[in-house]
Design a protein around this motif. Structure first.
Motif, PDB file in Angstrom:
ATOM      1  N   TYR A 158      42.636 -29.402  74.277  1.00  0.00           N
ATOM      2  CA  TYR A 158      41.659 -30.335  73.712  1.00  0.00           C
ATOM      3  C   TYR A 158      40.677 -30.842  74.765  1.00  0.00           C
ATOM      4  CZ  TYR A 158      39.717 -33.862  70.633  1.00  0.00           C
ATOM      5  OH  TYR A 158      38.862 -34.606  69.872  1.00  0.00           O
ATOM      6  N   PRO A 159      41.140 -31.408  75.900  1.00  0.00           N
ATOM      7  CA  PRO A 159      40.139 -31.873  76.887  1.00  0.00           C
ATOM      8  C   PRO A 159      39.373 -30.728  77.545  1.00  0.00           C
ATOM      9  CG  PRO A 159      42.369 -32.118  77.735  1.00  0.00           C
ATOM     10  CD  PRO A 159      42.507 -31.747  76.298  1.00  0.00           C
ATOM     11  N   LEU A 160      40.028 -29.563  77.729  1.00  0.00           N
ATOM     12  CA  LEU A 160      39.331 -28.445  78.361  1.00  0.00           C
ATOM     13  C   LEU A 160      38.175 -27.969  77.482  1.00  0.00           C
ATOM     14  CD1 LEU A 160      39.288 -26.547  80.785  1.00  0.00           C
ATOM     15  CD2 LEU A 160      40.855 -25.032  79.550  1.00  0.00           C
ATOM     16  N   TRP A 161      38.461 -27.825  76.181  1.00  0.00           N
ATOM     17  CA  TRP A 161      37.386 -27.406  75.276  1.00  0.00           C
ATOM     18  C   TRP A 161      36.334 -28.518  75.133  1.00  0.00           C
ATOM     19  CZ3 TRP A 161      35.046 -23.471  73.430  1.00  0.00           C
ATOM     20  CH2 TRP A 161      34.246 -23.570  72.291  1.00  0.00           C
ATOM     21  N   GLY A 162      36.805 -29.770  75.112  1.00  0.00           N
ATOM     22  CA  GLY A 162      35.854 -30.877  75.042  1.00  0.00           C
ATOM     23  C   GLY A 162      34.929 -30.903  76.254  1.00  0.00           C
ATOM     24  N   TRP A 163      35.473 -30.597  77.435  1.00  0.00           N
ATOM     25  CA  TRP A 163      34.637 -30.552  78.640  1.00  0.00           C
ATOM     26  C   TRP A 163      33.614 -29.435  78.530  1.00  0.00           C
ATOM     27  CZ3 TRP A 163      35.479 -26.434  82.363  1.00  0.00           C
ATOM     28  CH2 TRP A 163      34.564 -26.460  83.409  1.00  0.00           C
ATOM     29  N   ARG A 164      34.031 -28.262  78.075  1.00  0.00           N
ATOM     30  CA  ARG A 164      33.090 -27.154  77.956  1.00  0.00           C
ATOM     31  C   ARG A 164      32.007 -27.457  76.928  1.00  0.00           C
ATOM     32  NH1 ARG A 164      31.514 -25.628  81.333  1.00  0.00           N
ATOM     33  NH2 ARG A 164      30.395 -24.005  80.187  1.00  0.00           N
ATOM     34  N   ARG A 165      32.379 -28.051  75.825  1.00  0.00           N
ATOM     35  CA  ARG A 165      31.387 -28.375  74.811  1.00  0.00           C
ATOM     36  C   ARG A 165      30.444 -29.469  75.308  1.00  0.00           C
ATOM     37  NH1 ARG A 165      29.846 -25.076  73.442  1.00  0.00           N
ATOM     38  NH2 ARG A 165      28.734 -25.958  71.664  1.00  0.00           N
ATOM     39  N   LEU A 166      30.976 -30.436  76.074  1.00  0.00           N
ATOM     40  CA  LEU A 166      30.127 -31.483  76.621  1.00  0.00           C
ATOM     41  C   LEU A 166      29.132 -30.895  77.616  1.00  0.00           C
ATOM     42  CD1 LEU A 166      29.512 -34.506  76.741  1.00  0.00           C
ATOM     43  CD2 LEU A 166      31.182 -34.703  78.583  1.00  0.00           C
ATOM     44  N   ALA A 167      29.614 -29.954  78.450  1.00  0.00           N
ATOM     45  CA  ALA A 167      28.703 -29.307  79.397  1.00  0.00           C
ATOM     46  C   ALA A 167      27.645 -28.494  78.658  1.00  0.00           C
ATOM     47  CB  ALA A 167      29.507 -28.402  80.341  1.00  0.00           C
ATOM     48  N   ALA A 168      28.059 -27.778  77.609  1.00  0.00           N
ATOM     49  CA  ALA A 168      27.096 -26.991  76.836  1.00  0.00           C
ATOM     50  C   ALA A 168      26.102 -27.906  76.130  1.00  0.00           C
ATOM     51  CB  ALA A 168      27.837 -26.122  75.823  1.00  0.00           C
ATOM     52  N   ALA A 169      26.593 -29.030  75.603  1.00  0.00           N
ATOM     53  CA  ALA A 169      25.685 -29.966  74.933  1.00  0.00           C
ATOM     54  C   ALA A 169      24.677 -30.557  75.912  1.00  0.00           C
ATOM     55  CB  ALA A 169      26.493 -31.083  74.272  1.00  0.00           C
ATOM     56  N   SER A 170      25.136 -30.851  77.133  1.00  0.00           N
ATOM     57  CA  SER A 170      24.220 -31.393  78.137  1.00  0.00           C
ATOM     58  C   SER A 170      23.153 -30.374  78.507  1.00  0.00           C
ATOM     59  CB  SER A 170      25.010 -31.811  79.381  1.00  0.00           C
ATOM     60  OG  SER A 170      24.142 -32.282  80.386  1.00  0.00           O
ATOM     61  N   GLY A 206      22.436 -16.169  70.833  1.00  0.00           N
ATOM     62  CA  GLY A 206      22.978 -16.239  72.180  1.00  0.00           C
ATOM     63  C   GLY A 206      23.923 -17.403  72.354  1.00  0.00           C
ATOM     64  N   GLU A 207      23.587 -18.532  71.742  1.00  0.00           N
ATOM     65  CA  GLU A 207      24.465 -19.700  71.820  1.00  0.00           C
ATOM     66  C   GLU A 207      25.802 -19.417  71.157  1.00  0.00           C
ATOM     67  OE1 GLU A 207      25.927 -23.550  72.408  1.00  0.00           O
ATOM     68  OE2 GLU A 207      24.307 -22.446  73.367  1.00  0.00           O
ATOM     69  N   ARG A 208      25.766 -18.742  70.001  1.00  0.00           N
ATOM     70  CA  ARG A 208      27.033 -18.418  69.325  1.00  0.00           C
ATOM     71  C   ARG A 208      27.878 -17.467  70.163  1.00  0.00           C
ATOM     72  NH1 ARG A 208      23.703 -18.324  64.697  1.00  0.00           N
ATOM     73  NH2 ARG A 208      23.480 -16.060  64.862  1.00  0.00           N
ATOM     74  N   TRP A 209      27.229 -16.497  70.821  1.00  0.00           N
ATOM     75  CA  TRP A 209      27.980 -15.566  71.660  1.00  0.00           C
ATOM     76  C   TRP A 209      28.620 -16.293  72.836  1.00  0.00           C
ATOM     77  CZ3 TRP A 209      30.684 -11.563  72.517  1.00  0.00           C
ATOM     78  CH2 TRP A 209      30.831 -11.028  73.796  1.00  0.00           C
ATOM     79  N   ARG A 210      27.849 -17.175  73.484  1.00  0.00           N
ATOM     80  CA  ARG A 210      28.407 -17.926  74.607  1.00  0.00           C
ATOM     81  C   ARG A 210      29.503 -18.868  74.133  1.00  0.00           C
ATOM     82  NH1 ARG A 210      27.510 -22.632  77.261  1.00  0.00           N
ATOM     83  NH2 ARG A 210      25.919 -23.276  75.770  1.00  0.00           N
ATOM     84  N   LEU A 211      29.302 -19.490  72.992  1.00  0.00           N
ATOM     85  CA  LEU A 211      30.320 -20.375  72.433  1.00  0.00           C
ATOM     86  C   LEU A 211      31.611 -19.617  72.164  1.00  0.00           C
ATOM     87  CD1 LEU A 211      31.070 -23.152  71.106  1.00  0.00           C
ATOM     88  CD2 LEU A 211      30.212 -22.203  68.977  1.00  0.00           C
ATOM     89  N   GLY A 212      31.492 -18.454  71.530  1.00  0.00           N
ATOM     90  CA  GLY A 212      32.689 -17.670  71.240  1.00  0.00           C
ATOM     91  C   GLY A 212      33.386 -17.205  72.505  1.00  0.00           C
ATOM     92  N   ARG A 213      32.612 -16.834  73.523  1.00  0.00           N
ATOM     93  CA  ARG A 213      33.206 -16.369  74.776  1.00  0.00           C
ATOM     94  C   ARG A 213      33.957 -17.496  75.472  1.00  0.00           C
ATOM     95  NH1 ARG A 213      28.809 -14.040  78.569  1.00  0.00           N
ATOM     96  NH2 ARG A 213      28.257 -16.260  78.539  1.00  0.00           N
ATOM     97  N   GLU A 214      33.364 -18.674  75.528  1.00  0.00           N
ATOM     98  CA  GLU A 214      34.037 -19.802  76.164  1.00  0.00           C
ATOM     99  C   GLU A 214      35.263 -20.232  75.358  1.00  0.00           C
ATOM    100  OE1 GLU A 214      31.435 -22.979  77.019  1.00  0.00           O
ATOM    101  OE2 GLU A 214      30.227 -21.851  78.467  1.00  0.00           O
ATOM    102  N   TRP A 215      35.133 -20.198  74.035  1.00  0.00           N
ATOM    103  CA  TRP A 215      36.272 -20.562  73.187  1.00  0.00           C
ATOM    104  C   TRP A 215      37.449 -19.622  73.450  1.00  0.00           C
ATOM    105  CZ3 TRP A 215      38.619 -17.742  69.198  1.00  0.00           C
ATOM    106  CH2 TRP A 215      39.495 -18.455  68.382  1.00  0.00           C
ATOM    107  N   LEU A 216      37.173 -18.343  73.538  1.00  0.00           N
ATOM    108  CA  LEU A 216      38.236 -17.364  73.790  1.00  0.00           C
ATOM    109  C   LEU A 216      38.824 -17.565  75.178  1.00  0.00           C
ATOM    110  CD1 LEU A 216      39.731 -14.899  72.677  1.00  0.00           C
ATOM    111  CD2 LEU A 216      37.950 -13.460  73.667  1.00  0.00           C
ATOM    112  N   LEU A 217      37.984 -17.866  76.160  1.00  0.00           N
ATOM    113  CA  LEU A 217      38.475 -18.065  77.525  1.00  0.00           C
ATOM    114  C   LEU A 217      39.373 -19.297  77.607  1.00  0.00           C
ATOM    115  CD1 LEU A 217      38.404 -17.202  80.484  1.00  0.00           C
ATOM    116  CD2 LEU A 217      36.358 -18.616  80.778  1.00  0.00           C
ATOM    117  N   VAL A 218      38.956 -20.392  76.976  1.00  0.00           N
ATOM    118  CA  VAL A 218      39.791 -21.605  76.974  1.00  0.00           C
ATOM    119  C   VAL A 218      41.128 -21.325  76.290  1.00  0.00           C
ATOM    120  CG1 VAL A 218      39.978 -23.943  76.034  1.00  0.00           C
ATOM    121  CG2 VAL A 218      37.865 -23.208  77.130  1.00  0.00           C
ATOM    122  N   GLY A 219      41.083 -20.609  75.152  1.00  0.00           N
ATOM    123  CA  GLY A 219      42.328 -20.295  74.461  1.00  0.00           C
ATOM    124  C   GLY A 219      43.249 -19.422  75.297  1.00  0.00           C
TER     125      GLY A 219
END
Length: 734
Positions: A353-365, A10-23
């Protein structure tokens, strides 16, 4: 471990979805900027800095005749009469230039027009025209030509329109302007085509590569030329541009190179345009689609790096892409004179870069919070701190709590690993999916490979056993496995609270040996030894046997010897199975010879012949006393079962093939032989064959097998009914 797989999926699916959305969002921003020119100011600023790094030299064919402050002081205030311009053209005609390009508008008729037109016919002169907007009767513009006869005498007329960039700077020139049915060439293009009549037509829109600040081109004063102070060689075969440079004349334009030296005069701007055309150094702007392609390529390269690389490496890739975008634009500008706008690509990198960093920081939190809650619910983590120290950001506080949990988990895992390693038996910890999660050193030594994360079916298939461990682990409770080296393992299971099993393979070889000896002892006592004792009692109770005391004593002595032989054989077998085996070097050939000497009375009494063949010395490694008794048992059986007058053949030689590294003793007799059923259990205890001809206890061959196995040797028999038997005994070479 199995519980984490769905979460990870599930984490990989959410990660891929957010990555695609940011791109996609970043790509849309890049496309909007590239196609609308929203970042034109930034692109122009970058272009100015890059263009100033390598400005082109001014064309040597150009010279400017400037209406400067000296000329105004000597010839009077502006505007001058056209007779003054006629005098200039007459003066220039003597130097025979290629052409004279005027950057001064002659719009109103004058009494001196005929004189000026006459002078224009003496030297090719190009005049500017202007486009006034709006034109009459709703027309977008109207062309204002010089009056006749000036227009007719000119070698060409060209527009000098300028179009400023959004930042108010003049960088571009449109060599063709107007509209359908009224396209008009630029004055610089007219001069270029006059000087290079065979050259290819340049593009309609160019970016001007400025040669430098004001004063970059060779310039002489208008008054100097009229005074004859300038040598004619200055103008010969050159293009002469005439225009105003004096203060307050208004013909000045803001350009990227006019900063410290003031704005660039119109005639110098025309000189820059004409210089770039003459040298083929005009800069062609790449279309917005090229800028879009550059931006999308840079963005998706960075997105791929951020998805697959560590944060530090992804940052390095982002910086490298930014430098690469600027380097590509600078290289195309310097090498091919093509301006590829880099601002949309740089914006994409700065946004992604900052947009993806923000999403990853939120996911990490969120992940840290969920893991902390999950660990806090574990009874083993009851002593964890419930709140971090005050201060710091949210992620920092969560990281502190998780660090405390990891320290606690590491201590528990270390304790578990140490306890598991201390177990003497091979032990495996299996997950819910029968996957090996942990294994101790004994298990790794047993299976001879790394076991972590491997399926139980694969691990069990590597066990060198007589029969495979088939089926699920949960069905193997109490199952015994006999290994190829003779050990016996018993499977024990324990269920885990979190799911899965703890599987133990206990070495029960000693217990099995003790059990076997107990069974053998019971058989010996209850049957084999009881039988001769019962026979003795029966003889003593028989009145007929008592009538013959000598025969009775002889038969009682035979039964007693049989009892002693059974006891002695059993004791020797027990010692061979469980007693220490010495590792010493001995002469195998000497042991064979000694056994033959010990049996000399028996085979001599039967008239047997003994044929021996082998080396005089055969050094072997093992227990000499056990080996001597084993050889005696084999040779004694050969004497016992051979017919009177027969031959026993003993051969001692080095083994070959699979028997390499061993001394092999072969003893062949001419006895009755054995069938397949007898051969199958030949080396088992208490097995007796041809009972009519043998009163043995059935322990001799079992003793030979145990001695051979414990010395890493072998024993075998090749026989058939009526063909005798060939016994082979192998002992390791020293």
């Amino acid at each position: 471990m199995p519980r984490s797989r769905p979460v990870a999926a599930g984490e990989r699916w959410r990660l891929g979805r957010e990555w695609l959305l940011v791109g996609l969002l970043t790509s849309l921003a890049v496309a909007a900027c590239a196609l609308t020119g929203a970042l034109g100011r930034a692109d122009n600023l970058i272009y100015d800095r890059l263009a100033l790094l390598n400005p082109p030299p001014p064309a040597k064919e150009l010279v400017i005749v400037a209406i400067d402050d000296r000329s105004l002081a000597e010839l009077g205030r502006w505007p001058w009469g056209r007779a003054v311009h006629a005098r200039l053209l007459d003066q220039l005609a003597q130097a025979k230039p290629k052409a004279v390009v005027y950057d001064i508008l002659f719009l109103e008729p004058s009494a001196d027009d005929h004189a000026l037109a006459q002078s224009m016919r003496g030297v090719r002169t190009l005049l500017p025209l202007t486009m006034q907007a709006p034109g009459p009767n709703g027309a977008p513009f109207t062309l204002v030509r010089p009056p006749e006869p000036l227009a007719g005498a000119a070698a060409g007329l060209g527009q000098v329109n300028v179009r400023y960039d959004p930042d108010g700077m003049l960088r571009r020139v449109h060599l063709r302007d107007g509209g359908a049915g009224a396209w008009t060439d630029h004055l610089a293009l007219k001069a270029f085509r006059l000087a290079r009549p065979k050259a290819a037509r340049p593009p309609d829109e160019l970016i001007v590569p400025f040669a430098g600040p004001p004063g970059a081109f060779p310039t002489v004063s208008f008054a100097q030329v009229l005074a004859g102070e300038v040598p004619v060689e200055v103008f010969r075969d050159r293009l002469v541009l005439v225009g105003a440079t004096g203060a307050g004349m208004g013909d000045r334009f803001p350009t990227p190179v006019g900063g410290r030296g003031g704005d660039l005069s119109g005639v110098e701007f025309q000189a820059n345009v004409l210089s770039s055309l003459l040298q083929g150094r005009e800069v062609r702007p790449a279309g917005p689609l090229w800028s879009l392609g550059l931006g999308l390529g840079a963005v998706w390269l960075l997105m791929t790096a951020m998805l697959t690389l560590s944060p530090r490496r992804a940052m390095v890739v982002g910086l490298a892409l930014g430098v690469g975008v600027l380097g590509l634009s600078a290289g195309l500008l310097a090498g091919l004179r093509i301006w590829l706008m880099p601002a949309p690509a740089l914006l994409g990198l700065l946004v992604a870069y900052p947009l993806w960093g923000w999403r990853r920081l939120a996911a990490a939190s969120a992940f840290l919070a969920a893991e902390i809650d999950r660990l806090a619910a574990d009874p083993a983590m009851a002593d964890l701190p419930k709140a971090p120290p005050a201060g710091g950001d949210l992620v920092g506080r969560q990281a502190w709590l998780l660090d405390r949990a990891i320290v606690r988990m590491s201590a528990l895992r270390r304790f578990t690993a140490e306890a598991l390693a201390a177990l003497p038996d091979a032990t495996l910890v299996l997950g819910v999916g029968d996957q090996v999660e942990m294994a101790n050193d004994a298990a790794r030594a047993l299976f001879d490979e790394a076991l972590a994360d491997k399926a139980w079916a694969e691990v069990a298939g590597r066990l060198a056993s007589a029969e495979p461990l088939d089926g699920p682990p949960a069905a193997l409770e109490g199952h015994q496995v006999r290994l190829a080296d003779g050990r016996t393992l018993q499977v024990g299971l324990a269920a885990r609270q979190a799911g899965g099993l703890i599987l133990r393979l206990a070495d029960v070889t000693a217990l099995e040996a003790a059990h076997r000896q107990r069974e053998q002892a019971l058989q010996l006592l209850t049957h084999d030894m009881r039988s001769p004792q019962s026979s003795i009692l029966a003889l003593l109770d028989n009145p007929d046997a008592a009538a013959d005391p000598q025969g009775l004593a002889h038969r009682i002595a035979g039964y007693a010897r049989k009892t002693l032989a059974l006891a002695d054989g059993f004791v020797q077998l027990a010692r061979a199975e469980s007693g220490p085996v010495r590792a010493e070097t001995f002469d195998f050939a000497d042991i064979v010879a000694q056994a033959a000497d010990d049996l000399w009375p028996q085979w001599q009494a039967k008239g047997l012949k003994l044929e021996a063949q082998g080396p005089n010395e055969a050094l072997a490694r093992g227990d000499a006393s056990l080996t001597a008794r084993a050889v005696g048992n084999l040779l004694g059986n050969a004497v016992k079962f051979s017919p009177a007058g027969g031959t026993i053949r003993c051969t001692l030689a080095k083994g070959r093939g699979g028997r390499a590294g061993q001394w092999v003793l072969r003893i062949a007799d001419e006895g009755p032989g054995l069938d397949k059923a007898a051969l199958a259990g030949l080396f088992q205890p208490f097995q007796r064959f041809d009972a009519g001809r043998s009163d043995g206890a059935g322990l001799g061959l079992s003793f030979v097998r145990v001695v051979a196995e414990r010395q890493s040797g072998f024993v075998a028999c090749d026989s058939a009914p009526g063909r005798g038997a060939i016994f082979s005994l192998g002992v390791p070479q020293a």
